[in-house]
Design an enzyme around this catalytic site. Sequence first.
Site, short mmCIF file in Angstrom:
data_model
loop_
_atom_site.label_atom_id
_atom_site.label_comp_id
_atom_site.label_asym_id
_atom_site.label_seq_id
_atom_site.Cartn_x
_atom_site.Cartn_y
_atom_site.Cartn_z
CE LYS A 113 40.65 37.42 26.52
NZ LYS A 113 40.80 38.65 27.09
CE LYS A 195 42.86 32.94 31.47
NZ LYS A 195 43.83 33.88 31.26
CE LYS A 198 38.96 40.98 35.07
NZ LYS A 198 40.05 41.68 34.30
P1 AMP Z 1 42.79 40.17 33.34
O1 AMP Z 1 41.46 39.65 34.30
O2 AMP Z 1 43.16 39.25 32.23
O3 AMP Z 1 43.13 41.62 32.97
O4 AMP Z 1 44.28 39.65 34.32
C1 AMP Z 1 44.66 40.65 35.49
C2 AMP Z 1 45.68 39.86 36.18
O5 AMP Z 1 45.27 38.64 36.84
C3 AMP Z 1 46.87 39.22 35.30
O6 AMP Z 1 48.05 39.58 35.96
C4 AMP Z 1 46.65 37.80 35.21
O7 AMP Z 1 47.56 37.06 34.94
C5 AMP Z 1 45.92 37.49 36.63
N1 AMP Z 1 44.97 36.52 36.45
C6 AMP Z 1 43.69 36.35 35.49
N2 AMP Z 1 42.89 35.17 35.73
C7 AMP Z 1 43.91 34.50 36.53
C8 AMP Z 1 43.76 33.32 37.14
N3 AMP Z 1 42.65 32.22 36.97
N4 AMP Z 1 44.76 32.69 37.92
C9 AMP Z 1 45.78 33.44 38.37
N5 AMP Z 1 46.06 34.51 37.93
C10 AMP Z 1 45.17 35.02 36.88
#
Ligand code: AMP
Length: 334
Positions: A113, A195, A198
Site C-alpha cells: 500500500k 489478488k 477493493k
Molecule cells: P479487507 O477487504 O482487506 O478488509 O479484507 C477483509 C477480509 O477478506 C480479510 O479476512 C481478507 O483476508 C479477506 N480477503 C480480502 N481479499 C481477499 C481475496 N482476494 N481472497 C480471499 N480473501 C480475501
Amino acid sequence: MKRIFSGMQPTAHLHLGNYLGALRNWVKLQDGGDFECIYCVVDLHAITAGHDPDVLAGSTREIAAAYIAAGVDPSKTVLFAQSAVPAHVQLMWLLSSMTQMGKLSRMTQFKDKAGKNSEKAGLGLFSYPVLMAADILLYHATHVPVGEDQKQHVELTREVAGTFNHRYGAFFPLPEPLILGAATRVMSLRDGTKKMSKSDASDMSRINLTDTADQIAAKIRKAKTDPLPFPETLKDLEDRPEAANLITIYAAVGGLDVEQVLSRYAGGPFSGFKQDLADLLVEHVAPITSRMNALLAAPEEIDRILAAGAEKAQDLAAPVMDETFRRMGFWNKG
Ligand code: AMP
Ligand code: TRP
C-alpha cells in the site's frame, strides 16, 4: 471458551474474495456452535489509506448489512463498529510500545500500500497491524478467521501478545489464524497473479456482492483466460493462473473439489464453463444482494443493531483494558 474475532474495512463494496476468503467462513463458525463470535466493521482501519468523510458512515452500514445478509446473526454474535469502542485505540497505544518498527516495515500489506514512496505513507498505515492486534487481543480472541493475505498480521499479533505476556505476566492468549475453504486467495479476473481487491482500479477485476446478474455474467464472460483447452489434471493448471482461479472459484462456490470441476468440463470449451460459472455465482450472490438492499432500505435498524452490539463489545473489552492498564502499572488502576 474459544472465541473468534474478525473484521473487514468499510472501504468499498465487498467482493467475492471477501466472501469466500472470510465472510462465508464466519457464518459457518457462528453456526457450528464451537465458538463465541465477535464480528466488527473496522472503520478506524478504513481511514489509513485516505477516505471520504461523506461516505464513511454509509459504508460502515453497508458492510454491516453485508455481514447480516450473508448470514451473520446479530442475536448469536457480537456485531459492532470498531469506532464505537474506544478501548481499541487505547490498547493499540499500549501495544505500540512493544511492537518493533522493523517488524512493521516488513509487513507485505504495508509495502504494497505504501508503494515506492514509503516516506510519505501515514503513520496510521504503518501502525495498522498494531490496531489489528489490539482488536483481537482486547477480546482475548483465540481464533481469527481471515483470508490468506492477513496471516502475517495475525502472526505479528501473536508476537506482540507474547512480548506483553513476557514483560507483564501471562495474560493474552496467542490467537491462531483460521484460513478455511477452497478459495483462501481469490485472484483478479483480469490478472491471475494479483489478488482480487477493493482497491483495483478496474471494476471488471472483481465480482462485488452488490453486482446485478447481468454485471456478473459480463464480468465472467470477459474474465481473462488463455488460449489452451480446458485443463484435465491438476498438473495442467500449473502456470495457468487465470484458469486456476476461475476453476477454484467454481469449486468453492459449488462445494466441489477442483478435480471434480476438471472432470466435469475437461476437453470442452471455456465458454460453456464460464456460462455455468456465471449462473452458479448469480444463484449464490443474488439472494445476498437482495437481503442487503432490503436491510439498507432501513438504515435505522442497522444502527440499532450496531449500537446494541457495541454495548456487548464494551462489556467484554472493559475488564481486559483495566487489567492491561493495571499490569503495566498505571496510576489508579488497582
Ligand atoms: P479487507 O477487504 O482487506 O478488509 O479484507 C477483509 C477480509 O477478506 C480479510 O479476512 C481478507 O483476508 C479477506 N480477503 C480480502 N481479499 C481477499 C481475496 N482476494 N481472497 C480471499 N480473501 C480475501
Ligand atoms: N486487516 C484486516 C484486513 O485488511 C481487517 C482487520 C482489522 C481484521 N482488524 C482485524 C481482521 C482483526 C481480523 C481481525 O482485511
